[in-house]
Design a protein around this motif. Structure first.
Motif, PDB file in Angstrom:
ATOM      1  N   THR A 163       0.813  -1.229   0.000  1.00 29.38           N
ATOM      2  CA  THR A 163       0.000   0.000   0.000  1.00 29.38           C
ATOM      3  C   THR A 163       0.840   1.270   0.000  1.00 29.38           C
ATOM      4  O   THR A 163       0.286   2.366  -0.028  1.00 29.38           O
ATOM      5  CB  THR A 163      -0.933   0.025   1.241  1.00 29.38           C
ATOM      6  N   ILE A 164       2.166   1.132   0.029  1.00 32.11           N
ATOM      7  CA  ILE A 164       3.051   2.296   0.189  1.00 32.11           C
ATOM      8  C   ILE A 164       2.870   3.287  -0.965  1.00 32.11           C
ATOM      9  O   ILE A 164       2.984   4.498  -0.785  1.00 32.11           O
ATOM     10  CB  ILE A 164       4.525   1.840   0.356  1.00 32.11           C
ATOM     11  N   LYS A 165       2.535   2.782  -2.151  1.00 30.98           N
ATOM     12  CA  LYS A 165       2.325   3.667  -3.303  1.00 30.98           C
ATOM     13  C   LYS A 165       0.847   3.913  -3.582  1.00 30.98           C
ATOM     14  O   LYS A 165       0.478   4.348  -4.670  1.00 30.98           O
ATOM     15  CB  LYS A 165       2.979   3.050  -4.550  1.00 30.98           C
ATOM     16  N   GLU A 166      -0.005   3.643  -2.613  1.00 32.93           N
ATOM     17  CA  GLU A 166      -1.451   3.834  -2.760  1.00 32.93           C
ATOM     18  C   GLU A 166      -1.979   3.273  -4.085  1.00 32.93           C
ATOM     19  O   GLU A 166      -2.307   4.026  -5.003  1.00 32.93           O
ATOM     20  CB  GLU A 166      -1.825   5.308  -2.575  1.00 32.93           C
ATOM     21  N   ILE A 194      -5.436   1.160   7.336  1.00 32.03           N
ATOM     22  CA  ILE A 194      -4.709   1.615   6.139  1.00 32.03           C
ATOM     23  C   ILE A 194      -5.692   1.885   4.998  1.00 32.03           C
ATOM     24  O   ILE A 194      -5.604   2.886   4.295  1.00 32.03           O
ATOM     25  CB  ILE A 194      -3.647   0.561   5.708  1.00 32.03           C
ATOM     26  N   ILE A 195      -6.670   0.991   4.833  1.00 28.49           N
ATOM     27  CA  ILE A 195      -7.650   1.138   3.755  1.00 28.49           C
ATOM     28  C   ILE A 195      -8.482   2.403   3.947  1.00 28.49           C
ATOM     29  O   ILE A 195      -8.661   3.182   3.013  1.00 28.49           O
ATOM     30  CB  ILE A 195      -8.571  -0.108   3.686  1.00 28.49           C
ATOM     31  N   ARG A 197      -7.734   5.062   5.822  1.00 26.25           N
ATOM     32  CA  ARG A 197      -6.891   6.258   5.785  1.00 26.25           C
ATOM     33  C   ARG A 197      -6.664   6.710   4.352  1.00 26.25           C
ATOM     34  O   ARG A 197      -6.731   7.888   4.032  1.00 26.25           O
ATOM     35  CB  ARG A 197      -5.550   5.972   6.460  1.00 26.25           C
ATOM     36  N   SER A 198      -6.395   5.770   3.448  1.00 26.50           N
ATOM     37  CA  SER A 198      -6.074   6.138   2.062  1.00 26.50           C
ATOM     38  C   SER A 198      -7.241   5.931   1.104  1.00 26.50           C
ATOM     39  O   SER A 198      -7.079   6.072  -0.106  1.00 26.50           O
ATOM     40  CB  SER A 198      -4.865   5.327   1.582  1.00 26.50           C
ATOM     41  N   HIS A 199      -8.406   5.590   1.637  1.00 20.74           N
ATOM     42  CA  HIS A 199      -9.598   5.325   0.804  1.00 20.74           C
ATOM     43  C   HIS A 199      -9.272   4.362  -0.332  1.00 20.74           C
ATOM     44  O   HIS A 199      -9.594   4.613  -1.495  1.00 20.74           O
ATOM     45  CB  HIS A 199     -10.165   6.630   0.226  1.00 20.74           C
ATOM     46  N   LEU A 200      -8.599   3.267   0.012  1.00 15.90           N
ATOM     47  CA  LEU A 200      -8.193   2.308  -1.018  1.00 15.90           C
ATOM     48  C   LEU A 200      -9.365   1.440  -1.450  1.00 15.90           C
ATOM     49  O   LEU A 200     -10.148   0.982  -0.620  1.00 15.90           O
ATOM     50  CB  LEU A 200      -7.082   1.399  -0.477  1.00 15.90           C
ATOM     51  N   THR A 201      -9.486   1.239  -2.747  1.00 16.57           N
ATOM     52  CA  THR A 201     -10.493   0.327  -3.281  1.00 16.57           C
ATOM     53  C   THR A 201      -9.964  -1.091  -3.095  1.00 16.57           C
ATOM     54  O   THR A 201      -8.862  -1.402  -3.548  1.00 16.57           O
ATOM     55  CB  THR A 201     -10.715   0.628  -4.775  1.00 16.57           C
ATOM     56  N   THR A 202     -10.732  -1.912  -2.394  1.00 15.12           N
ATOM     57  CA  THR A 202     -10.185  -3.191  -1.920  1.00 15.12           C
ATOM     58  C   THR A 202     -11.128  -4.364  -2.133  1.00 15.12           C
ATOM     59  O   THR A 202     -12.333  -4.250  -1.923  1.00 15.12           O
ATOM     60  CB  THR A 202      -9.900  -3.075  -0.397  1.00 15.12           C
ATOM     61  N   LEU A 203     -10.546  -5.503  -2.537  1.00 13.10           N
ATOM     62  CA  LEU A 203     -11.263  -6.779  -2.512  1.00 13.10           C
ATOM     63  C   LEU A 203     -10.553  -7.667  -1.508  1.00 13.10           C
ATOM     64  O   LEU A 203      -9.352  -7.919  -1.645  1.00 13.10           O
ATOM     65  CB  LEU A 203     -11.223  -7.451  -3.888  1.00 13.10           C
ATOM     66  N   TYR A 215     -16.000  -6.035   8.451  1.00 13.73           N
ATOM     67  CA  TYR A 215     -15.127  -5.117   7.705  1.00 13.73           C
ATOM     68  C   TYR A 215     -15.749  -4.757   6.357  1.00 13.73           C
ATOM     69  O   TYR A 215     -16.502  -5.535   5.776  1.00 13.73           O
ATOM     70  CB  TYR A 215     -13.743  -5.746   7.505  1.00 13.73           C
ATOM     71  N   GLY A 216     -15.401  -3.563   5.875  1.00  9.06           N
ATOM     72  CA  GLY A 216     -15.798  -3.152   4.539  1.00  9.06           C
ATOM     73  C   GLY A 216     -17.210  -2.600   4.465  1.00  9.06           C
ATOM     74  O   GLY A 216     -17.967  -2.628   5.429  1.00  9.06           O
ATOM     75  N   ASN A 217     -17.561  -2.058   3.289  1.00  7.74           N
ATOM     76  CA  ASN A 217     -18.885  -1.463   3.087  1.00  7.74           C
ATOM     77  C   ASN A 217     -19.762  -2.324   2.198  1.00  7.74           C
ATOM     78  O   ASN A 217     -20.916  -1.994   1.936  1.00  7.74           O
ATOM     79  CB  ASN A 217     -18.752  -0.057   2.474  1.00  7.74           C
TER      80      ASN A 217
END
Ligand SMILES: Nc1ncnc2c1ncn2[C@@H]1O[C@H](COP(=O)(O)OP(=O)(O)OP(=O)(O)O)[C@@H](O)[C@H]1O
Ligand SMILES: [Mg+2]
Length: 265
Positions: A163-166, A194-195, A197-203, A215-217
């Motif tokens: 996730t360091i590079k978002e 982390i997700i 904080r950076s609003h990461l799109t995640t599966l 967890y998750g929406n």
């Protein structure tokens, strides 16, 4: 952020052991969606994530990441959009390299090989801050070999590296399944932080239905290479494990079979 349209993937085509792992998958993720993925053994969960990452090509259908059609792009090319963490803590890090070397490698991903290997003091400060956030005491061990870390420490580090590079897309395949329950919870909470904080799109594939609800929406359920249930918002928050089992039976006409999922507390 992610558009999967009518994707099919089979293994061992034309042989007696042909396996149709994805049978017309359609999925649209908005930016910032954090989607948990559940399903029985062999439902196609890992295959879906591998298809997105380009581990293999798909027979049919189309995959877009943030508007870029990556369907025919090789794995290393689309890697710039994607952060991944697998179940095996040995997979995402280089065990014979130092912690700071691993982080520097993640930071230089996609850059030319000839790029200087020196780590600047500014970068080192950034690594210390990131590691402090994990609260595992790793910030004082920048030049420790990663191979010496515990599974949980190593998975937490892999998560930082992924996730360091978002990335535009974060793909997690049962990334806490190999950890003891206490460490698994810690890494999962870290993941959540982390997700968001950076609003990461995640599966995130999980074999734990409670975690899938917590967890998750949004939550999706897979069976037979298809998405058979998709729920989000308030409705997801109010789910219970028994609801999920019922949904599965209604949608698939069979009983939920996933040995790890049934054993998970
Ligand atoms: N590389 C491969 N070669 C042949 N068959 C494969 C391959 N990868 C997956 N499969 C098959 O495709 C089907 C879907 O597998 P997949 O790994 O996606 O399931 P899963 O939902 O992740 O299951 P689990 O919960 O057990 O991890 C299975 O029948 C599996 O055996
Ligand atoms: Mg799997």
């Amino acid at each position: 952020m992610l558009d999967i349209t009518n994707v099919y993937k089979s293994f061992n085509i034309g042989t007696p052991v042909q396996k149709d792992a994805l049978n017309g998958v359609n999925l649209h993720l908005d930016k910032g969606d954090f989607v948990t993925v559940i399903g029985g053994n062999g439902a196609g969960k890992s295959t879906m994530l591998n298809a997105i990452a380009g581990v293999f090509s798909v027979e049919k259908g189309n995959i877009k990441i943030d508007g870029h059609d990556v369907t025919r792009e090789q794995e290393f090319k689309r890697a710039k959009y994607i952060g991944r963490v697998f179940q095996d803590p040995l997979k995402g890090t280089a065990g014979d390299m130092w912690i700071e070397e691993n982080l520097a490698l993640a930071l230089r991903r996609g850059k030319r090989r000839s790029f200087s290997w020196g780590i600047s003091s500014k970068e080192r400060e950034m690594f210390v801050e990131l590691l402090k956030g994990l609260d595992l005491g790793l910030e004082s061990r920048l030049s420790a070999k990663v191979g010496l870390l515990s599974g949980g420490q190593r998975q937490a580090l892999t998560l930082l590296m992924a996730t360091i590079k978002e990335p535009k897309l974060l793909l997690l395949d049962e990334h806490t399944a190999a950890l003891d329950p206490k460490t698994a919870k810690k890494v999962l909470d870290m993941t959540d932080e982390i997700i968001s904080r950076s609003h990461l799109t995640t599966l995130m594939i999980t074999h734990n239905m409670k975690d899938a609800i917590k967890y998750g929406n949004r939550l999706i359920m897979m069976d037979g290479g298809k998405i058979i249930y998709d729920v989000s918002g308030e409705e997801k928050k109010n789910l219970h494990v028994s609801d999920l089992l019922l949904k599965f039976e209604q949608a698939s006409g069979g009983e939920f079979a996933n040995d790890r999922m049934m054993l998970a507390k």
